[in-house]
Design a protein around this motif. Structure first.
Motif, PDB file in Angstrom:
ATOM      1  N   PHE A 130     -28.290 -18.578  42.556  1.00 19.05           N
ATOM      2  CA  PHE A 130     -27.693 -17.647  41.597  1.00 19.05           C
ATOM      3  C   PHE A 130     -28.805 -16.816  40.960  1.00 19.05           C
ATOM      4  CE2 PHE A 130     -24.005 -20.077  42.293  1.00 19.05           C
ATOM      5  CZ  PHE A 130     -22.919 -19.471  41.677  1.00 19.05           C
ATOM      6  N   TYR A 131     -28.416 -15.816  40.188  1.00 16.81           N
ATOM      7  CA  TYR A 131     -29.407 -14.967  39.544  1.00 16.81           C
ATOM      8  C   TYR A 131     -28.883 -14.484  38.197  1.00 16.81           C
ATOM      9  CZ  TYR A 131     -26.298 -11.389  41.322  1.00 16.81           C
ATOM     10  OH  TYR A 131     -25.173 -10.650  41.600  1.00 16.81           O
ATOM     11  N   VAL A 132     -29.826 -14.166  37.319  1.00 16.80           N
ATOM     12  CA  VAL A 132     -29.551 -13.472  36.062  1.00 16.80           C
ATOM     13  C   VAL A 132     -30.574 -12.356  35.947  1.00 16.80           C
ATOM     14  CG1 VAL A 132     -29.748 -13.628  33.549  1.00 16.80           C
ATOM     15  CG2 VAL A 132     -28.497 -15.385  34.805  1.00 16.80           C
ATOM     16  N   ASN A 133     -30.114 -11.164  35.610  1.00 17.27           N
ATOM     17  CA  ASN A 133     -31.015 -10.027  35.455  1.00 17.27           C
ATOM     18  C   ASN A 133     -30.837  -9.395  34.077  1.00 17.27           C
ATOM     19  OD1 ASN A 133     -32.285 -10.021  38.060  1.00 17.27           O
ATOM     20  ND2 ASN A 133     -30.360  -9.281  38.921  1.00 17.27           N
ATOM     21  N   SER A 134     -31.729  -8.476  33.763  1.00 14.39           N
ATOM     22  CA  SER A 134     -31.600  -7.736  32.507  1.00 14.39           C
ATOM     23  C   SER A 134     -30.215  -7.126  32.439  1.00 14.39           C
ATOM     24  CB  SER A 134     -32.663  -6.637  32.434  1.00 14.39           C
ATOM     25  OG  SER A 134     -33.957  -7.198  32.452  1.00 14.39           O
ATOM     26  N   SER A 135     -29.605  -7.223  31.280  1.00 11.81           N
ATOM     27  CA  SER A 135     -28.206  -6.843  31.157  1.00 11.81           C
ATOM     28  C   SER A 135     -28.026  -5.329  31.141  1.00 11.81           C
ATOM     29  CB  SER A 135     -27.615  -7.452  29.885  1.00 11.81           C
ATOM     30  OG  SER A 135     -26.235  -7.226  29.835  1.00 11.81           O
ATOM     31  N   PHE A 136     -27.237  -4.856  32.089  1.00 11.65           N
ATOM     32  CA  PHE A 136     -26.905  -3.436  32.158  1.00 11.65           C
ATOM     33  C   PHE A 136     -25.464  -3.172  31.722  1.00 11.65           C
ATOM     34  CE2 PHE A 136     -30.210  -4.028  35.418  1.00 11.65           C
ATOM     35  CZ  PHE A 136     -31.145  -3.106  34.978  1.00 11.65           C
ATOM     36  N   VAL A 137     -24.611  -4.140  31.968  1.00  9.25           N
ATOM     37  CA  VAL A 137     -23.179  -3.950  31.754  1.00  9.25           C
ATOM     38  C   VAL A 137     -22.655  -4.845  30.634  1.00  9.25           C
ATOM     39  CG1 VAL A 137     -20.912  -4.089  32.877  1.00  9.25           C
ATOM     40  CG2 VAL A 137     -22.888  -3.264  34.161  1.00  9.25           C
ATOM     41  N   TYR A 138     -23.381  -5.908  30.339  1.00 12.98           N
ATOM     42  CA  TYR A 138     -22.972  -6.844  29.296  1.00 12.98           C
ATOM     43  C   TYR A 138     -23.936  -6.768  28.109  1.00 12.98           C
ATOM     44  CZ  TYR A 138     -19.501  -8.616  32.502  1.00 12.98           C
ATOM     45  OH  TYR A 138     -18.409  -8.701  33.328  1.00 12.98           O
ATOM     46  N   GLU A 139     -23.516  -7.293  26.975  1.00 18.21           N
ATOM     47  CA  GLU A 139     -24.239  -7.114  25.717  1.00 18.21           C
ATOM     48  C   GLU A 139     -25.683  -7.589  25.771  1.00 18.21           C
ATOM     49  OE1 GLU A 139     -20.823  -7.582  22.277  1.00 18.21           O
ATOM     50  OE2 GLU A 139     -21.591  -9.399  23.240  1.00 18.21           O
ATOM     51  N   LYS A 140     -25.898  -8.738  26.379  1.00 14.82           N
ATOM     52  CA  LYS A 140     -27.237  -9.325  26.348  1.00 14.82           C
ATOM     53  C   LYS A 140     -27.452 -10.208  27.569  1.00 14.82           C
ATOM     54  CE  LYS A 140     -25.632 -11.132  22.624  1.00 14.82           C
ATOM     55  NZ  LYS A 140     -25.391 -11.827  21.331  1.00 14.82           N
ATOM     56  N   GLN A 141     -28.698 -10.481  27.861  1.00 12.49           N
ATOM     57  CA  GLN A 141     -29.053 -11.364  28.962  1.00 12.49           C
ATOM     58  C   GLN A 141     -28.775 -12.804  28.543  1.00 12.49           C
ATOM     59  OE1 GLN A 141     -32.679 -10.289  30.985  1.00 12.49           O
ATOM     60  NE2 GLN A 141     -33.183 -12.430  31.437  1.00 12.49           N
ATOM     61  N   ILE A 142     -28.217 -13.604  29.444  1.00 10.45           N
ATOM     62  CA  ILE A 142     -27.792 -14.958  29.072  1.00 10.45           C
ATOM     63  C   ILE A 142     -28.829 -16.022  29.421  1.00 10.45           C
ATOM     64  CG2 ILE A 142     -25.336 -14.425  29.191  1.00 10.45           C
ATOM     65  CD1 ILE A 142     -25.288 -15.754  31.970  1.00 10.45           C
ATOM     66  N   ARG A 143     -29.970 -15.602  29.935  1.00 12.26           N
ATOM     67  CA  ARG A 143     -31.046 -16.542  30.254  1.00 12.26           C
ATOM     68  C   ARG A 143     -32.377 -15.873  29.945  1.00 12.26           C
ATOM     69  NH1 ARG A 143     -33.482 -19.093  35.496  1.00 12.26           N
ATOM     70  NH2 ARG A 143     -33.566 -21.303  34.894  1.00 12.26           N
ATOM     71  N   LYS A 144     -33.329 -16.636  29.418  1.00 14.94           N
ATOM     72  CA  LYS A 144     -34.614 -16.045  29.056  1.00 14.94           C
ATOM     73  C   LYS A 144     -35.316 -15.434  30.255  1.00 14.94           C
ATOM     74  CE  LYS A 144     -35.621 -18.956  25.022  1.00 14.94           C
ATOM     75  NZ  LYS A 144     -36.563 -19.950  24.438  1.00 14.94           N
ATOM     76  N   LEU A 145     -35.282 -16.153  31.374  1.00 18.74           N
ATOM     77  CA  LEU A 145     -35.985 -15.696  32.565  1.00 18.74           C
ATOM     78  C   LEU A 145     -35.044 -14.929  33.484  1.00 18.74           C
ATOM     79  CD1 LEU A 145     -38.041 -18.927  33.399  1.00 18.74           C
ATOM     80  CD2 LEU A 145     -38.838 -16.873  32.211  1.00 18.74           C
ATOM     81  N   SER A 146     -35.457 -13.745  33.890  1.00 18.13           N
ATOM     82  CA  SER A 146     -34.686 -12.994  34.877  1.00 18.13           C
ATOM     83  C   SER A 146     -35.014 -13.511  36.269  1.00 18.13           C
ATOM     84  CB  SER A 146     -35.029 -11.502  34.798  1.00 18.13           C
ATOM     85  OG  SER A 146     -34.666 -10.963  33.553  1.00 18.13           O
ATOM     86  N   GLY A 147     -34.111 -13.239  37.196  1.00 16.47           N
ATOM     87  CA  GLY A 147     -34.384 -13.579  38.582  1.00 16.47           C
ATOM     88  C   GLY A 147     -33.506 -14.687  39.122  1.00 16.47           C
ATOM     89  N   THR A 148     -33.888 -15.173  40.286  1.00 17.95           N
ATOM     90  CA  THR A 148     -33.101 -16.161  41.029  1.00 17.95           C
ATOM     91  C   THR A 148     -33.428 -17.580  40.583  1.00 17.95           C
ATOM     92  OG1 THR A 148     -33.070 -14.677  42.938  1.00 17.95           O
ATOM     93  CG2 THR A 148     -32.561 -16.986  43.352  1.00 17.95           C
ATOM     94  N   PHE A 149     -32.421 -18.455  40.615  1.00 13.87           N
ATOM     95  CA  PHE A 149     -32.636 -19.864  40.288  1.00 13.87           C
ATOM     96  C   PHE A 149     -31.718 -20.727  41.154  1.00 13.87           C
ATOM     97  CE2 PHE A 149     -29.576 -18.018  37.354  1.00 13.87           C
ATOM     98  CZ  PHE A 149     -28.499 -18.886  37.423  1.00 13.87           C
ATOM     99  N   SER A 150     -32.123 -21.972  41.354  1.00 18.12           N
ATOM    100  CA  SER A 150     -31.319 -22.926  42.121  1.00 18.12           C
ATOM    101  C   SER A 150     -30.350 -23.642  41.185  1.00 18.12           C
ATOM    102  CB  SER A 150     -32.221 -23.950  42.814  1.00 18.12           C
ATOM    103  OG  SER A 150     -33.088 -23.319  43.729  1.00 18.12           O
ATOM    104  N   ILE A 151     -29.297 -24.196  41.754  1.00 18.67           N
ATOM    105  CA  ILE A 151     -28.285 -24.873  40.944  1.00 18.67           C
ATOM    106  C   ILE A 151     -28.036 -26.285  41.469  1.00 18.67           C
ATOM    107  CG2 ILE A 151     -27.162 -22.693  40.383  1.00 18.67           C
ATOM    108  CD1 ILE A 151     -24.917 -23.515  42.373  1.00 18.67           C
TER     109      ILE A 151
END
Length: 369
Positions: A337-358
Motif C-alpha cells: 500500500f502507499y500514502v502520499n502527500s495529500s492532494f484531494v484530502y485534507e491531510k496526509q494520514i501517515r508521517k512518512l510518504s511512500g510505499t509500505f508493507s502490510i
C-alpha cells in the motif's frame, strides 16, 4: 516453593488480570499471538479469558493465519468445550487441517496416502480425537468428511458410527458425547451488543468510524453503533491479488477499508460511499462524503481524520485495486500500500510518504441497521 517463586507467580497473576481488565481492545487486536503465547508460558488466566471469547467467536482462531501453529494443548482446550459455537463437521475439518499441518511429509493429495500416513496423522491427533462429537455429525458429512480418514479412528468407534446411522436400533459401546450448546443468535438491533468480525479493528474503532460517517462530533457508544459492518474481504483469508478485490468488491457501495501496517501499531483506512468500478478504470468518481484516516492504537495516541476536499477526484478507479484521491492512499499491484502527500484530502494520514508493507487488510460493506 521459594519466596521468589511465589512472588513471581503472584506477579504473573497480577499482570494477566491487569491486561484483561484494562486492555481488552489491545488483547483483541493481538488475539492469536497472545493466545499462542499464553500456552507457551502457561498463563492460565489469559487462556481462560481467550477460550471464553473463542467459544463465542471461533473464527478469531480457526480463521487466523496462526491457526496451524496453535499449540496442541490450546486446540484441545477449545474443542473440548461444550459451548463452542461451531458445527461439529467444521470442527472436524479444522482438526484435520491442523493435524496435517503438523506433518509436512504427508502427501498433499489424500489419494496418495498409505497406511503409514494415516498412522502419522492419528498420532498427531490422539489428544483431539476423543473430543469430537461424532454422533452429532450428519450422515452426509460423515461420508463426505470423516469416511476418507476412517483409518485414524479406532475400529470400534468407526463401527459404532456406522451402526448409529445405518442400524440405530443396534447397541453401541462407544461414548456418545452430548451435543454442543449452540446459541441461536439474531442480528444485532440498535441498542443490542455490537460485535465486529475483524482481526484489525475493535468495536471501539468501529463506533468511531460510524460517527465519522454520520459527521457526529461525539463518538457513538459501542453498543449504539447504528451500522452493520459486514466483512466481505480479508487479505489473509481471501487473497491479496487485485482480482480478488475486484471479484468481491466491484460496484459495491459504502465500503470501509482498514489496513494493518506491517510491524507497527498503525491502522490506516478509508471510507468510500460510492464504491469502485472496474469498468471505469482510469477515471475518477465524485463524492463529498469519503474520507481517509489513521486510528488510535497501541503507541499511536491520536487519530487522523482526513475528509475529501476535491469531490471530483475523491475516488480513483484503477486496475490495481482500491485508491483514494490522486494516489493519496491506496493499493499497489505488488500487494503493498502507499500514502502520499495529500492532494484531494485534507491531510496526509501517515508521517512518512511512500510505499509500505502490510500484515493484512479488510474491506467491510457498511449499512444501517
Amino acid at each position: 516453593m521459594t519466596a521468589n517463586q511465589f512472588l513471581l507467580e503472584e506477579l504473573v497473576e497480577t499482570l494477566q488480570t491487569f491486561l484483561i481488565e484494562n486492555h481488552p481492545s489491545w488483547l483483541k487486536l493481538n488475539f492469536s499471538k497472545i493466545y499462542n503465547s499464553s500456552f507457551q508460558t502457561d498463563f492460565k488466566a489469559l487462556q481462560n479469558y481467550c477460550n471464553d471469547i473463542i467459544a463465542k467467536h471461533p473464527n478469531l482462531i480457526f480463521e487466523s493465519t496462526d491457526f496451524n501453529s496453535l499449540p496442541e494443548a490450546a486446540l484441545v482446550s477449545i474443542i473440548q468445550r461444550e459451548d463452542l459455537q461451531l458445527e461439529e463437521s467444521k470442527i472436524w475439518d479444522y482438526m484435520i487441517q491442523w493435524g496435517t499441518a503438523q506433518n509436512k511429509i504427508l502427501p498433499s493429495n489424500l489419494d496418495d496416502w498409505i497406511d503409514k500416513d494415516f498412522r502419522i496423522l492419528k498420532n498427531s491427533l490422539q489428544q483431539c480425537l476423543p473430543h469430537i462429537r461424532y454422533f452429532q455429525i450428519s450422515s452426509g458429512n460423515i461420508m463426505e468428511k470423516v469416511f476418507p480418514y476412517q483409518q485414524i479412528l479406532d475400529k470400534t468407534l468407526w463401527a459404532d458410527i456406522l451402526k448409529y446411522f445405518m442400524a440405530p436400533d443396534k447397541p453401541i459401546t462407544s461414548t456418545i458425547l452430548p451435543p454442543r450448546k449452540i446459541v441461536t443468535t439474531q442480528l444485532p438491533n440498535r441498542g443490542n451488543a455490537f460485535q465486529i468480525t475483524s482481526s484489525i479493528i475493535t468495536n471501539e474503532h468501529a463506533a468511531e468510524i460510524a460517527s465519522w460517517i454520520d459527521n457526529k462530533e461525539v463518538t457513538y457508544e459501542v453498543n449504539n453503533n447504528p451500522y452493520e459492518f459486514n466483512l466481505i474481504l480479508r487479505g489473509s483469508r481471501d487473497g491479496f491479488e487485485r482480482d480478488k478485490f475486484w471479484n468481491l468488491c466491484d460496484k459495491k457501495k459504502n465500503l470501509l477499508v482498514v489496513v494493518k501496517v506491517k510491524d507497527t501499531d498503525e491502522i490506516l483506512g478509508g471510507y468510500n460511499p460510492i464504491g469502485w468500478n472496474c469498468f471505469y478504470s482510469g477515471w475518477y468518481s465524485t463524492t463529498n462524503d469519503s474520507f481517509i484516516f489513521s486510528l488510535k492504537n497501541g503507541n499511536i495516541k491520536n487519530h487522523i481524520l482526513s475528509r475529501v476536499t476535491k469531490a471530483s477526484n475523491a475516488i480513483y478507479n484503477t486496475s490495481y485495486g482500491l485508491n483514494f484521491g490522486c494516489y493519496d492512499f491506496g493499493m499497489k499491484e505488488d500487494h503493498s500500500f502507499y500514502v502520499n502527500s495529500s492532494f484531494v484530502y485534507e491531510k496526509q494520514i501517515r508521517k512518512l510518504s511512500g510505499t509500505f508493507s502490510i500484515d493484512d487488510y479488510e474491506v467491510f460493506q457498511i449499512k444501517k441497521k
